[in-house]
Design a protein around this motif. Sequence first.
Motif, mmCIF file in Angstrom:
data_model
loop_
_atom_site.group_PDB
_atom_site.id
_atom_site.type_symbol
_atom_site.label_atom_id
_atom_site.label_comp_id
_atom_site.label_asym_id
_atom_site.label_seq_id
_atom_site.Cartn_x
_atom_site.Cartn_y
_atom_site.Cartn_z
ATOM 1 N N THR A 151 39.301 41.395 47.894
ATOM 2 C CA THR A 151 40.296 40.943 48.856
ATOM 3 C C THR A 151 39.926 39.542 49.295
ATOM 4 O OG1 THR A 151 41.581 41.620 50.782
ATOM 5 C CG2 THR A 151 39.175 41.840 50.943
ATOM 6 N N THR A 152 40.834 38.872 49.946
ATOM 7 C CA THR A 152 40.581 37.526 50.445
ATOM 8 C C THR A 152 41.537 37.253 51.599
ATOM 9 O OG1 THR A 152 40.216 35.220 49.796
ATOM 10 C CG2 THR A 152 42.141 36.328 48.840
ATOM 11 N N HIS A 153 41.540 36.061 52.096
ATOM 12 C CA HIS A 153 42.413 35.686 53.201
ATOM 13 C C HIS A 153 43.869 35.918 52.813
ATOM 14 C CE1 HIS A 153 44.427 33.166 56.173
ATOM 15 N NE2 HIS A 153 43.336 33.347 56.911
ATOM 16 N N TRP A 154 44.666 36.394 53.751
ATOM 17 C CA TRP A 154 46.054 36.754 53.456
ATOM 18 C C TRP A 154 46.867 35.587 52.926
ATOM 19 C CZ3 TRP A 154 49.940 34.232 56.010
ATOM 20 C CH2 TRP A 154 49.616 33.588 57.192
ATOM 21 N N ARG A 155 46.507 34.367 53.247
ATOM 22 C CA ARG A 155 47.280 33.214 52.767
ATOM 23 C C ARG A 155 47.123 32.973 51.271
ATOM 24 N NH1 ARG A 155 46.448 28.547 57.367
ATOM 25 N NH2 ARG A 155 47.429 29.704 59.059
ATOM 26 N N VAL A 156 46.014 33.426 50.680
ATOM 27 C CA VAL A 156 45.762 33.146 49.263
ATOM 28 C C VAL A 156 45.639 34.406 48.408
ATOM 29 C CG1 VAL A 156 44.757 30.866 49.652
ATOM 30 C CG2 VAL A 156 43.281 32.890 49.687
ATOM 31 N N VAL A 157 45.938 35.557 48.990
ATOM 32 C CA VAL A 157 45.778 36.806 48.243
ATOM 33 C C VAL A 157 46.713 36.857 47.029
ATOM 34 C CG1 VAL A 157 47.364 38.282 49.555
ATOM 35 C CG2 VAL A 157 45.317 39.265 48.541
ATOM 36 N N ASP A 158 47.922 36.339 47.146
ATOM 37 C CA ASP A 158 48.835 36.325 45.999
ATOM 38 C C ASP A 158 48.316 35.408 44.891
ATOM 39 O OD1 ASP A 158 50.578 38.116 47.209
ATOM 40 O OD2 ASP A 158 51.824 36.524 48.062
ATOM 41 N N ARG A 159 47.740 34.292 45.266
ATOM 42 C CA ARG A 159 47.164 33.375 44.276
ATOM 43 C C ARG A 159 45.992 34.016 43.551
ATOM 44 N NH1 ARG A 159 43.829 28.248 45.957
ATOM 45 N NH2 ARG A 159 42.649 28.120 44.055
ATOM 46 N N LEU A 160 45.161 34.737 44.294
ATOM 47 C CA LEU A 160 44.038 35.429 43.668
ATOM 48 C C LEU A 160 44.535 36.409 42.613
ATOM 49 C CD1 LEU A 160 41.027 36.108 43.461
ATOM 50 C CD2 LEU A 160 41.372 37.773 45.297
ATOM 51 N N ALA A 161 45.534 37.202 42.956
ATOM 52 C CA ALA A 161 46.079 38.182 42.013
ATOM 53 C C ALA A 161 46.690 37.481 40.794
ATOM 54 C CB ALA A 161 47.118 39.046 42.712
ATOM 55 N N ARG A 162 47.379 36.396 41.005
ATOM 56 C CA ARG A 162 48.025 35.669 39.906
ATOM 57 C C ARG A 162 46.996 34.998 38.992
ATOM 58 N NH1 ARG A 162 50.407 31.654 42.644
ATOM 59 N NH2 ARG A 162 48.699 30.261 42.117
ATOM 60 N N ASP A 163 46.016 34.345 39.581
ATOM 61 C CA ASP A 163 45.058 33.555 38.799
ATOM 62 C C ASP A 163 43.956 34.385 38.154
ATOM 63 O OD1 ASP A 163 46.550 31.408 39.622
ATOM 64 O OD2 ASP A 163 44.995 30.558 40.931
ATOM 65 N N HIS A 164 43.732 35.601 38.656
ATOM 66 C CA HIS A 164 42.624 36.424 38.157
ATOM 67 C C HIS A 164 43.102 37.858 37.929
ATOM 68 C CE1 HIS A 164 39.942 33.106 38.854
ATOM 69 N NE2 HIS A 164 40.543 32.951 40.015
ATOM 70 N N PRO A 165 43.873 38.077 36.866
ATOM 71 C CA PRO A 165 44.432 39.406 36.615
ATOM 72 C C PRO A 165 43.387 40.477 36.296
ATOM 73 C CG PRO A 165 44.899 37.925 34.782
ATOM 74 C CD PRO A 165 44.301 37.095 35.881
ATOM 75 N N ALA A 166 42.170 40.094 35.957
ATOM 76 C CA ALA A 166 41.109 41.081 35.684
ATOM 77 C C ALA A 166 40.515 41.642 36.967
ATOM 78 C CB ALA A 166 40.018 40.457 34.821
ATOM 79 N N VAL A 167 40.887 41.076 38.115
ATOM 80 C CA VAL A 167 40.418 41.544 39.424
ATOM 81 C C VAL A 167 41.539 42.352 40.072
ATOM 82 C CG1 VAL A 167 39.605 40.838 41.707
ATOM 83 C CG2 VAL A 167 38.953 39.510 39.688
ATOM 84 N N THR A 168 41.222 43.542 40.551
ATOM 85 C CA THR A 168 42.196 44.347 41.284
ATOM 86 C C THR A 168 42.197 43.884 42.728
ATOM 87 O OG1 THR A 168 41.774 46.233 39.846
ATOM 88 C CG2 THR A 168 42.848 46.684 41.957
ATOM 89 N N VAL A 169 43.290 43.286 43.149
ATOM 90 C CA VAL A 169 43.371 42.693 44.483
ATOM 91 C C VAL A 169 43.939 43.713 45.469
ATOM 92 C CG1 VAL A 169 44.349 40.838 45.857
ATOM 93 C CG2 VAL A 169 43.646 40.405 43.498
ATOM 94 N N ASP A 170 43.217 43.938 46.560
ATOM 95 C CA ASP A 170 43.652 44.847 47.623
ATOM 96 C C ASP A 170 43.885 44.031 48.887
ATOM 97 O OD1 ASP A 170 44.107 46.765 49.536
ATOM 98 O OD2 ASP A 170 42.400 48.020 48.959
ATOM 99 N N PRO A 171 45.141 43.709 49.199
ATOM 100 C CA PRO A 171 45.415 42.855 50.353
ATOM 101 C C PRO A 171 45.361 43.578 51.697
ATOM 102 C CG PRO A 171 47.444 43.475 49.312
ATOM 103 C CD PRO A 171 46.328 44.030 48.448
#
Length: 54
Positions: A23-43
């Motif tokens: 997870t990461t800051h809510w402002r960049v969570v969508d970018r994390l998911a988009r840029d790093h598809p091998a990481v399961t992002v939990d917002p």
Amino acid sequence: MVSICSGFFALAEAGLFDGLSATTHWRVVDRLARDHPAVTVDPDVLYIDHGQVT
């Protein structure tokens, strides 16, 4: 290894969290998911503890 908020991007770039959830800051969570598809992002959590990661 630990990062806080958007500092996670450096670790993700290195591939250290491929196959893990993160997870990461809510402002960049969508970018994390988009840029790093091998990481399961939990917002919806404040932090994630995988214990000992080797």
